[in-house]
Motif scaffolding. Structure first.
Motif, PDB file in Angstrom:
ATOM      1  N   UNK A   1       0.835  -1.205   0.000  1.00 44.80           N
ATOM      2  CA  UNK A   1       0.000   0.000   0.000  1.00 44.80           C
ATOM      3  C   UNK A   1       0.868   1.252   0.000  1.00 44.80           C
ATOM      4  N   UNK A   2       1.916   1.242   0.803  1.00 42.00           N
ATOM      5  CA  UNK A   2       2.841   2.373   0.845  1.00 42.00           C
ATOM      6  C   UNK A   2       3.577   2.529  -0.475  1.00 42.00           C
ATOM      7  N   UNK A   3       4.006   1.406  -1.041  1.00 40.67           N
ATOM      8  CA  UNK A   3       4.737   1.430  -2.312  1.00 40.67           C
ATOM      9  C   UNK A   3       3.883   1.989  -3.441  1.00 40.67           C
ATOM     10  N   UNK A   4       2.585   1.701  -3.436  1.00 37.96           N
ATOM     11  CA  UNK A   4       1.674   2.159  -4.480  1.00 37.96           C
ATOM     12  C   UNK A   4       1.104   3.543  -4.206  1.00 37.96           C
ATOM     13  N   UNK A   5       1.423   4.113  -3.045  1.00 33.59           N
ATOM     14  CA  UNK A   5       0.935   5.444  -2.711  1.00 33.59           C
ATOM     15  C   UNK A   5      -0.552   5.490  -2.398  1.00 33.59           C
ATOM     16  N   UNK A   6      -1.094   4.390  -1.878  1.00 38.07           N
ATOM     17  CA  UNK A   6      -2.508   4.339  -1.519  1.00 38.07           C
ATOM     18  C   UNK A   6      -2.716   4.844  -0.096  1.00 38.07           C
ATOM     19  N   UNK A   7      -3.966   5.170   0.222  1.00 38.05           N
ATOM     20  CA  UNK A   7      -4.286   5.695   1.544  1.00 38.05           C
ATOM     21  C   UNK A   7      -5.204   4.737   2.301  1.00 38.05           C
ATOM     22  N   UNK A   8      -5.024   4.684   3.606  1.00 36.12           N
ATOM     23  CA  UNK A   8      -5.891   3.932   4.494  1.00 36.12           C
ATOM     24  C   UNK A   8      -6.650   4.896   5.398  1.00 36.12           C
ATOM     25  N   UNK A   9      -7.791   4.464   5.903  1.00 33.19           N
ATOM     26  CA  UNK A   9      -8.455   5.237   6.945  1.00 33.19           C
ATOM     27  C   UNK A   9      -8.893   4.295   8.054  1.00 33.19           C
ATOM     28  N   UNK A  10      -8.907   4.824   9.260  1.00 31.75           N
ATOM     29  CA  UNK A  10      -9.240   4.033  10.440  1.00 31.75           C
ATOM     30  C   UNK A  10     -10.749   3.883  10.560  1.00 31.75           C
ATOM     31  N   UNK A  11     -11.188   2.667  10.790  1.00 30.39           N
ATOM     32  CA  UNK A  11     -12.626   2.441  10.963  1.00 30.39           C
ATOM     33  C   UNK A  11     -13.120   3.153  12.203  1.00 30.39           C
ATOM     34  N   UNK A  12     -14.256   3.827  12.065  1.00 37.78           N
ATOM     35  CA  UNK A  12     -14.843   4.556  13.188  1.00 37.78           C
ATOM     36  C   UNK A  12     -15.460   3.569  14.169  1.00 37.78           C
ATOM     37  N   UNK A  13     -15.016   3.618  15.421  1.00 43.33           N
ATOM     38  CA  UNK A  13     -15.510   2.679  16.428  1.00 43.33           C
ATOM     39  C   UNK A  13     -15.928   3.365  17.732  1.00 43.33           C
ATOM     40  N   UNK A  14     -15.939   4.702  17.751  1.00 43.36           N
ATOM     41  CA  UNK A  14     -16.351   5.394  18.976  1.00 43.36           C
ATOM     42  C   UNK A  14     -17.826   5.141  19.258  1.00 43.36           C
ATOM     43  N   UNK A  15     -18.170   5.064  20.533  1.00 41.02           N
ATOM     44  CA  UNK A  15     -19.561   4.845  20.908  1.00 41.02           C
ATOM     45  C   UNK A  15     -19.830   3.390  21.233  1.00 41.02           C
ATOM     46  N   UNK A  16     -21.003   3.115  21.756  1.00 37.35           N
ATOM     47  CA  UNK A  16     -21.388   1.768  22.147  1.00 37.35           C
ATOM     48  C   UNK A  16     -21.866   0.962  20.951  1.00 37.35           C
ATOM     49  N   UNK A  17     -21.732  -0.338  21.050  1.00 35.30           N
ATOM     50  CA  UNK A  17     -22.239  -1.218  19.994  1.00 35.30           C
ATOM     51  C   UNK A  17     -23.684  -1.581  20.287  1.00 35.30           C
ATOM     52  N   UNK A  18     -24.339  -2.129  19.263  1.00 33.50           N
ATOM     53  CA  UNK A  18     -25.731  -2.537  19.398  1.00 33.50           C
ATOM     54  C   UNK A  18     -25.839  -4.052  19.320  1.00 33.50           C
TER      55      UNK A  18
END
Length: 227
Positions: free
Chosen positions: A71-88
């Protein structure tokens, strides 16, 4: 699909333009005359998106060093999954004030995750194995309204890929509910003089994940470069 070749290069054919096939071709392009065959009218295999929404592998973990390096070699971007808050936990009731990660016995989505990025809001989920596809979109809307106390107009779009019906990704066995966690890694050494298998399902290292496909492609590349 193919790379430019030179007369002194050995010819090699790669079947499948998923991540394993594409990455193997990338690793071998300088030393082999490569042809990649793909049954679909697109590349990527299970890595697939609709209108920017991920319909395929979904996650990459911090311990998966090979895919992170690529991913770094190809110059791609990652984003962190949103996990704030309680689960259902969704049965046939709901409790207001809960949000985010969801497990459901009521369905049709048995597991739901937040795929939002910045001001682009999205959820993705996995269809419960026993759920039929008739009136599926209507059932998903009803579930979202029940879970998150929203109006139908708040739902902008619903995208579905039924991988069980993908003839180039699944078999009849994939239509059956899981009875245990999938096991990956297949010994194909008896065929290694004629054909090499590079799909992630064949990998003993992170089998079933993108990481497994990349790790196996690297292993095959090393074998061919050493011949």
């Amino acid at each position: 699909m193919g790379y430019n070749s030179h007369m002194n290069k050995k010819k090699i054919t790669i079947i499948g333009a998923g991540i394993s096939g594409l990455y193997l071709g990338y690793l071998l392009k300088d030393t082999y005359d490569i042809t990649i065959l793909e049954a679909r009218n697109r590349v990527g295999g299970r890595i697939y998106s609709i209108s920017g929404n991920d319909m395929g592998p979904s996650w990459i973990w911090s311990h998966q060093k090979n895919v992170l390096k690529l991913i770094k070699e190809l110059g791609l971007e990652l984003f962190t999954q949103f996990t704030d808050g309680n689960s259902l936990y969704d049965t046939n009731w709901k409790e207001k004030g809960l949000s985010g990660f969801t497990f459901s016995q009521a369905g049709p989505l048995g597991e739901i995750h937040d795929a939002s990025e910045g001001d682009k809001h999205a959820l993705f989920g996995f269809v419960a194995a026993q759920v039929g596809m008739q009136d599926f979109e209507l059932k998903v809307k009803e579930q979202m309204i029940r879970l998150f106390d929203i109006n139908e107009n708040d739902i902008k779009a619903i995208f579905l890929v039924d991988w069980r019906e993908e003839q180039f990704s699944s078999s009849e066995q994939d239509k059956k509910p899981l009875s245990a966690h999938s096991e990956y890694g297949i010994d194909t050494s008896e065929y290694s003089e004629k054909v090499l298998f590079g799909a992630t399902e064949f990998s003993y290292d992170n089998g079933g994940y993108i990481e497994g496909a990349i790790a196996l492609a690297q292993k095959i590349s090393e074998k061919l470069h050493n011949e």
